[in-house]
Design an enzyme around this catalytic site. Structure first.
Site, mmCIF file in Angstrom:
data_model
loop_
_atom_site.group_PDB
_atom_site.id
_atom_site.type_symbol
_atom_site.label_atom_id
_atom_site.label_comp_id
_atom_site.label_asym_id
_atom_site.label_seq_id
_atom_site.Cartn_x
_atom_site.Cartn_y
_atom_site.Cartn_z
ATOM 1 N N SER A 7 0.881 -1.192 0.095
ATOM 2 C CA SER A 7 0.112 0.059 -0.160
ATOM 3 C C SER A 7 0.876 1.348 0.088
ATOM 4 O O SER A 7 2.036 0.952 0.439
ATOM 5 C CB SER A 7 -0.959 -0.170 1.207
ATOM 6 O OG SER A 7 -0.245 -0.083 2.332
ATOM 7 N N GLU A 9 1.206 5.485 0.676
ATOM 8 C CA GLU A 9 0.557 6.707 1.349
ATOM 9 C C GLU A 9 0.975 8.081 0.617
ATOM 10 O O GLU A 9 2.187 8.285 0.220
ATOM 11 C CB GLU A 9 1.014 6.761 2.734
ATOM 12 C CG GLU A 9 0.498 8.105 3.442
ATOM 13 C CD GLU A 9 0.595 7.954 5.058
ATOM 14 O OE1 GLU A 9 0.371 6.721 5.478
ATOM 15 O OE2 GLU A 9 1.096 8.885 5.595
ATOM 16 N N ASP A 100 -2.145 15.392 15.631
ATOM 17 C CA ASP A 100 -1.381 16.236 16.504
ATOM 18 C C ASP A 100 -1.687 17.865 16.142
ATOM 19 O O ASP A 100 -1.814 18.100 14.699
ATOM 20 C CB ASP A 100 0.124 16.229 16.149
ATOM 21 C CG ASP A 100 0.620 14.955 16.341
ATOM 22 O OD1 ASP A 100 0.455 14.547 17.763
ATOM 23 O OD2 ASP A 100 1.366 14.276 15.635
ATOM 24 N N PHE A 207 12.076 14.721 10.385
ATOM 25 C CA PHE A 207 10.785 13.982 10.311
ATOM 26 C C PHE A 207 10.923 12.823 11.519
ATOM 27 O O PHE A 207 9.865 12.638 12.507
ATOM 28 C CB PHE A 207 10.473 12.916 9.211
ATOM 29 C CG PHE A 207 9.863 13.621 7.874
ATOM 30 C CD1 PHE A 207 9.629 15.008 8.121
ATOM 31 C CD2 PHE A 207 9.699 13.037 6.684
ATOM 32 C CE1 PHE A 207 8.967 15.814 6.974
ATOM 33 C CE2 PHE A 207 9.089 13.529 5.780
ATOM 34 C CZ PHE A 207 8.933 14.892 5.803
ATOM 35 N N HIS A 257 3.718 -0.855 3.855
ATOM 36 C CA HIS A 257 3.175 0.226 3.418
ATOM 37 C C HIS A 257 4.042 1.548 3.386
ATOM 38 O O HIS A 257 4.825 1.901 4.288
ATOM 39 C CB HIS A 257 2.252 0.788 4.683
ATOM 40 C CG HIS A 257 1.397 1.964 4.764
ATOM 41 N ND1 HIS A 257 0.274 2.147 3.883
ATOM 42 C CD2 HIS A 257 1.732 3.108 5.008
ATOM 43 C CE1 HIS A 257 -0.331 3.561 3.961
ATOM 44 N NE2 HIS A 257 0.592 4.124 4.589
HETATM 45 P P1 FAD Z 1 -3.540 7.669 19.843
HETATM 46 O O1 FAD Z 1 -3.697 6.123 19.427
HETATM 47 O O2 FAD Z 1 -4.756 8.298 20.410
HETATM 48 O O3 FAD Z 1 -2.473 7.701 20.917
HETATM 49 C C1 FAD Z 1 -1.809 9.060 20.984
HETATM 50 C C2 FAD Z 1 -0.965 8.980 22.466
HETATM 51 O O4 FAD Z 1 -2.099 8.910 23.541
HETATM 52 C C3 FAD Z 1 -0.205 7.883 22.682
HETATM 53 O O5 FAD Z 1 1.055 8.220 23.258
HETATM 54 C C4 FAD Z 1 -1.044 6.937 23.587
HETATM 55 O O6 FAD Z 1 -0.111 5.989 24.455
HETATM 56 C C5 FAD Z 1 -1.769 8.004 24.443
HETATM 57 N N1 FAD Z 1 -3.161 7.442 24.780
HETATM 58 C C6 FAD Z 1 -4.026 6.899 24.072
HETATM 59 N N2 FAD Z 1 -5.263 6.771 24.715
HETATM 60 C C7 FAD Z 1 -4.839 6.994 26.017
HETATM 61 C C8 FAD Z 1 -5.705 7.167 27.116
HETATM 62 N N3 FAD Z 1 -6.744 6.495 27.453
HETATM 63 N N4 FAD Z 1 -4.922 7.693 28.358
HETATM 64 C C9 FAD Z 1 -3.746 8.120 28.343
HETATM 65 N N5 FAD Z 1 -3.092 8.322 27.207
HETATM 66 C C10 FAD Z 1 -3.388 7.664 25.979
HETATM 67 N N6 FAD Z 1 -1.181 12.749 11.599
HETATM 68 C C11 FAD Z 1 -1.966 13.380 10.979
HETATM 69 O O7 FAD Z 1 -2.173 14.550 11.631
HETATM 70 N N7 FAD Z 1 -2.595 12.931 9.762
HETATM 71 C C12 FAD Z 1 -2.440 11.751 9.149
HETATM 72 O O8 FAD Z 1 -3.070 11.641 7.952
HETATM 73 C C13 FAD Z 1 -1.613 10.987 9.861
HETATM 74 N N8 FAD Z 1 -1.490 9.759 9.232
HETATM 75 C C14 FAD Z 1 -0.647 8.762 9.889
HETATM 76 C C15 FAD Z 1 -0.455 7.521 9.391
HETATM 77 C C16 FAD Z 1 0.308 6.558 10.154
HETATM 78 C C17 FAD Z 1 0.356 5.215 9.694
HETATM 79 C C18 FAD Z 1 0.722 7.092 11.430
HETATM 80 C C19 FAD Z 1 1.645 5.664 12.128
HETATM 81 C C20 FAD Z 1 0.552 7.936 12.056
HETATM 82 C C21 FAD Z 1 -0.095 9.065 11.236
HETATM 83 N N9 FAD Z 1 -0.301 10.489 11.868
HETATM 84 C C22 FAD Z 1 -1.009 11.410 11.088
HETATM 85 C C23 FAD Z 1 0.302 10.821 12.980
HETATM 86 C C24 FAD Z 1 -0.425 10.640 14.400
HETATM 87 O O9 FAD Z 1 -1.650 11.479 14.222
HETATM 88 C C25 FAD Z 1 0.431 11.153 15.370
HETATM 89 O O10 FAD Z 1 1.463 10.068 15.558
HETATM 90 C C26 FAD Z 1 -0.487 11.286 16.740
HETATM 91 O O11 FAD Z 1 0.469 11.796 17.591
HETATM 92 C C27 FAD Z 1 -0.848 10.127 17.394
HETATM 93 O O12 FAD Z 1 -1.886 9.583 16.692
HETATM 94 P P2 FAD Z 1 -2.529 8.166 17.180
HETATM 95 O O13 FAD Z 1 -3.497 7.863 16.448
HETATM 96 O O14 FAD Z 1 -1.622 7.156 17.191
HETATM 97 O O15 FAD Z 1 -3.132 8.534 18.610
#
Ligand code: FAD
Length: 279
Positions: A7, A9, A100, A207, A257
């Site tokens: 895949s 991106e 973020d 990055f 990916h």
């Molecule tokens: P989460 O899974 O919510 O985790 C974020 C943080 O919160 C982690 O440290 C986790 O341990 C902590 N956490 C989660 N739940 C809890 C809880 N209940 N209590 C306390 N702590 C908790 N960013 C963008 O803006 N746009 C994109 O299109 C994008 N695409 C991405 C694609 C991939 C494949 C990856 C790996 C990252 C991508 N990102 C993107 C970056 C991502 O948004 C960031 O890494 C962001 O900081 C975390 O997103 P997450 O979905 O992993 O968050």
């Protein structure tokens, strides 16, 4: 090399030149028959229209196109509208993230974590969407502890995620260790390694600094030593990343990916060296 799912991106381009570059890149990468292509989303909705437009253009070309969707800084109402638009257009694959917010900017929004977004999508749309979430073999930089991060990952899967894509990494052991640890937590969804081709030293270090990915010293020092010699950086980067991919696939990764950054050359060369497609 055994067959696996590829895949790619992309990010939504902001200029006509960017649109043309992306079209050319995906025309080249199409020959590798990716399982799906995905399009990033700016946190808070900054690329909302661009993500939708790019996804629809790719879907019209016959790709399985998956928009990313992040919840930070957004209301449920705006997320509902975006999901509804995707569904209306027949999009069934989505990458659900927290995102973020630029530091000091804006409100967190109604959903704080990706696990809450996954639950929201399931609640609103049942099984319509195939949901991917993010995974961090070297752990998310804001995680309280590696254990807490693993538990969060398990929470996202429990909330309804079908699969995951990892942050990029250059240390295959971190990936395999992560897979073992998630299995111990009862997680059994495909976790596809995210692969960052190396083409530019300063960009890679920037990055990696932002997302918490480790660039091993031996790689950083070699890249640094090439200075402005882009050809050597490219050649070394291709060797390193192809070797990483080969090991990941040989030892069981379900797919690869690629973070293409809207370019095709490095991804295409790596896939060809691995024996995938005839792009
Ligand atoms: P989460 O899974 O919510 O985790 C974020 C943080 O919160 C982690 O440290 C986790 O341990 C902590 N956490 C989660 N739940 C809890 C809880 N209940 N209590 C306390 N702590 C908790 N960013 C963008 O803006 N746009 C994109 O299109 C994008 N695409 C991405 C694609 C991939 C494949 C990856 C790996 C990252 C991508 N990102 C993107 C970056 C991502 O948004 C960031 O890494 C962001 O900081 C975390 O997103 P997450 O979905 O992993 O968050």
């Amino acid at each position: 090399m055994k067959p696996i799912e590829l895949s790619f991106e992309f990010f939504p381009p902001k200029t006509q030149e960017g649109v043309d570059k992306l079209r050319a890149s995906r025309a080249q990468l199409a020959k590798l028959s990716p399982k799906f292509v995905s399009v990033t989303f700016g946190a808070g909705g900054s690329t909302q229209q661009g993500t939708l437009d790019t996804v629809l253009e790719m879907a019209a070309e016959g790709f399985e196109a998956a928009p990313h969707l992040s919840c930070i800084g957004s209301s449920k109402e705006s997320l509902r509208a975006i999901l509804g638009a995707y569904r209306e257009h027949g999009i069934r694959h989505i990458v659900a993230l927290r995102g973020d917010l630029p530091s000091g900017m804006g409100e967190v929004g109604e959903l704080r974590y990706a696990s809450e977004l996954v639950a929201f999508i399931r609640q609103e749309h049942g099984d319509w969407f195939h949901i991917e979430v993010a995974a961090y073999p070297e752990f998310h930089p804001q995680a309280r502890s590696p254990r807490a991060d693993l538990e969060n990952f398990a929470r996202k899967v429990k909330a309804g995620a079908n699969a995951a894509i990892t942050q990029y990494f250059f240390n295959a052991d971190a990936y395999f260790e992560f897979i073992d640890e998630t299995k111990k937590l009862g997680v059994d969804v495909p976790i596809t390694p995210g692969i960052m081709p190396i083409t530019n030293f300063s960009q890679l270090m920037r990055f990696s600094d932002m997302c918490g990915a480790e660039v091993p010293k031996w790689i950083a020092r070699r890249l640094e030593s090439y200075g402005d010699d882009r050809e050597s950086i490219r050649a070394f980067g291709l060797d390193v990343v192809t070797g990483l991919c080969r090991r990941l696939v040989d030892e069981g990764a379900p797919g690869l990916h690629f973070y293409t950054l809207n370019g095709a050359a490095a991804t295409k060369t790596i896939c060809e060296r691995l024996g995938f497609g005839k792009a």
